[in-house]
Design a protein around this motif. Structure first.
Motif, PDB file in Angstrom:
ATOM      1  N   ASP A 156       1.005  -1.415   0.153  1.00 52.48           N
ATOM      2  CA  ASP A 156      -0.193  -0.409   0.294  1.00 52.48           C
ATOM      3  C   ASP A 156       0.830   1.434   0.587  1.00 52.48           C
ATOM      4  O   ASP A 156       0.838   2.403  -0.553  1.00 52.48           O
ATOM      5  N   ALA A 157       1.934   1.465   0.658  1.00 52.05           N
ATOM      6  CA  ALA A 157       3.357   2.625   0.672  1.00 52.05           C
ATOM      7  C   ALA A 157       2.030   3.619   1.737  1.00 52.05           C
ATOM      8  O   ALA A 157       3.058   5.032   0.506  1.00 52.05           O
ATOM      9  N   GLN A 158       1.240   3.280   2.376  1.00 47.59           N
ATOM     10  CA  GLN A 158       0.664   4.893   2.228  1.00 47.59           C
ATOM     11  C   GLN A 158       0.912   5.464   3.598  1.00 47.59           C
ATOM     12  O   GLN A 158       1.772   6.219   3.922  1.00 47.59           O
ATOM     13  N   PHE A 159       1.124   3.989   4.727  1.00 50.67           N
ATOM     14  CA  PHE A 159       2.357   4.232   6.241  1.00 50.67           C
ATOM     15  C   PHE A 159       3.391   3.525   6.547  1.00 50.67           C
ATOM     16  O   PHE A 159       3.345   2.638   7.006  1.00 50.67           O
ATOM     17  N   PRO A 160       4.264   3.321   5.837  1.00 53.05           N
ATOM     18  CA  PRO A 160       5.329   2.921   5.955  1.00 53.05           C
ATOM     19  C   PRO A 160       5.881   2.809   7.461  1.00 53.05           C
ATOM     20  O   PRO A 160       6.155   1.710   8.053  1.00 53.05           O
TER      21      PRO A 160
END
Length: 476
Positions: free
Chosen positions: A376-380
């Protein structure tokens, strides 16, 4: 050696320092040994005798209060090779807190090594199990104890130090849960509240219906923390606690709104009620901490799984976090797995709340969650909050799946400090999770993106890449 002898040796030493001969200053017995030699040889013989007297023969006796400690125990894994100790020390030095340091040594242990005692020693019982003999050695070494090969019993209970005892009990809970519970039941109640709590916590390992009577008996324990822990474990078994009116489930239910959704197939929903003040917000947090999932679900007349399915995630992030922690602390295994699967499938922000469940999840679900967050790489950056995750399994295919690497490169090349700091924290977390080949490739990638090759945040990655892996492992 008395003061007169010490003074005589001091005169000899001062004479030699000044470059003169000291034969005439030597004791009569020493002169007899050296008299038959030439002047130079006499001085050399006196020097040898003086050195022997000072360093070997006449050393002061140890004080009676001095206690001899046993040697540092040999651990079950081999020590890290000397050429890997510098990168280990660099990674430990950069680790910001005890949790980060624990990740470093956990990664090392996952690759089949332990640290050199001069590089790192465990400071508490939360170190990897392989360090239990060192924890005990540090705690007390006044007398010899039985080795870890001996089975723990009521008779030899005191022959084990706390760390070894916990490791032995945890192993027994996996193979002989009833025998381990009987040991805890027989011995824990005589311990202090802190030790008693840590022992009863081990009942979580292999928790089953047979443990319920013992847990119910703890409702009268003199420690509030023990009573709370027992209630949460009973909740994991699907049984309501013995707290009765002392457990304010009704008050917590007042912070939850029951509603309806759907036009054709009407279904019940549960959502956090809007709080009106900071005091209400704090009280709600306290109630989520005090109450158990099974009690809250029963208050609304539904099962744990139905309550989780009907919860409206996304309306209040703080409430979602509190519910996640409640499920992790008191939900049954099936409820924990159901919530993890539901939120991971949803992806995006909801998946982050699964991080609170990570210690209760099996290895497969943990890996699915981490891969989903990276994809998703939204909240890594939230990866750093994960607890109880396995070390050294994340492959390059996982890291390169989605936009994770692209966003990380942008953060590294940013001119602002905040994105760069966040990127460095993510890099440290990947250093713990990645396989050795993935770690080596990841280093090249982030350095090419603009991270200085000497950046301390690369320390764990470099150690990871240098650690030998099991040949059967392969990078995915």
């Amino acid at each position: 050696m008395n003061e007169l002898e010490q003074a005589g040796l001091a005169r000899l030493r001062d004479g030699w320092i000044s470059g003169g001969a000291v034969f005439e200053l030597a004791p009569i017995e020493w002169k007899e040994l050296a008299a038959a030699s030439n002047p130079d040889e006499r001085e050399r013989r006196l020097l040898a005798i003086a050195a022997q007297a000072l360093d070997v023969a006449l050393r002061p006796a140890a004080p009676k209060t001095l206690k001899r400690r046993p040697p540092l125990p040999v651990l079950a894994l081999p020590m890290l090779p000397d050429h890997l100790r510098p990168p280990l020390r660099a990674a430990l030095k950069h680790a910001a807190d005890a949790r980060r340091k624990a990740q470093v040594v956990t990664l090392v242990a996952s690759r089949g090594f332990v640290t050199h005692p001069l590089d790192w020693m465990p400071s508490d019982q939360n170190a990897p199990d392989v360090y239990a003999p060192w924890v005990d050695w540090l705690a007390s070494a006044e007398q010899e104890r039985h080795g870890s090969h001996e089975k723990l019993t009521t008779e030899n209970w005191t022959d084990f130090y706390p760390a070894s005892r916990r490791v032995a009990l945890a192993a027994m809970r996996r193979s002989e849960p009833a025998a381990a519970r009987l040991l805890i039941e027989a011995k824990a109640l005589a311990e202090s509240a802190e030790v008693r709590l840590s022992l009863i916590e081990l009942v979580r390992v292999g928790l089953g219906p047979d443990d319920a009577p013992f847990l119910k008996s703890l409702s009268a324990d003199r420690s509030g923390k023990v009573r709370e822990l027992a209630g949460r474990m009973l909740a994991m078994l699907g049984q309501q606690g013995e707290g009765g009116a002392d457990v304010p489930v009704a008050e917590l239910a007042g912070f939850v709104e029951e509603g309806k959704a759907g036009f054709i197939r009407r279904r019940t929903t549960y959502a956090p009620a809007k709080t009106k003040s900071h005091a209400q917000e704090q009280r709600r947090a306290e109630l989520f901490e005090l109450c158990n999932l099974v009690d809250l679900a029963a208050r609304f007349g539904v099962t744990e799984a139905d309550f989780i399915t009907s919860w409206q995630f996304g309306t209040d992030n703080n409430a979602d976090m509190l519910l996640s922690r409640m499920v992790a602390a008191s939900g049954r295994d099936a409820a924990v797995a159901h919530m993890a699967d539901t939120l991971t499938a949803a992806g995006g922000k909801p998946a982050l709340f699964v991080l609170h469940l990570a210690p209760r999840l099996d290895s497969h679900r943990q890996r699915v969650l981490i891969r989903q967050i990276i994809k998703d790489a939204q909240f890594p950056a939230a990866l750093g909050q994960a607890q109880g995750i396995e070390a050294g399994w994340l492959g390059w295919d996982d890291l390169s799946n989605g936009r994770f690497l692209a966003l990380l490169r942008n953060s590294i090349s940013s001119k602002e400090d905040a994105p760069r700091r966040a990127a460095e924290e993510i890099i440290e977390t990947i250093g713990y999770l990645a396989t050795a080949p993935a770690a080596a490739r990841f280093i090249d990638d982030v350095v090419a993106a603009g991270l200085p090759p000497a950046s301390p945040s690369l320390g764990l990655l470099r150690l990871n890449a240098a650690l030998a892996e099991n040949p059967s492992q392969s990078d995915r």
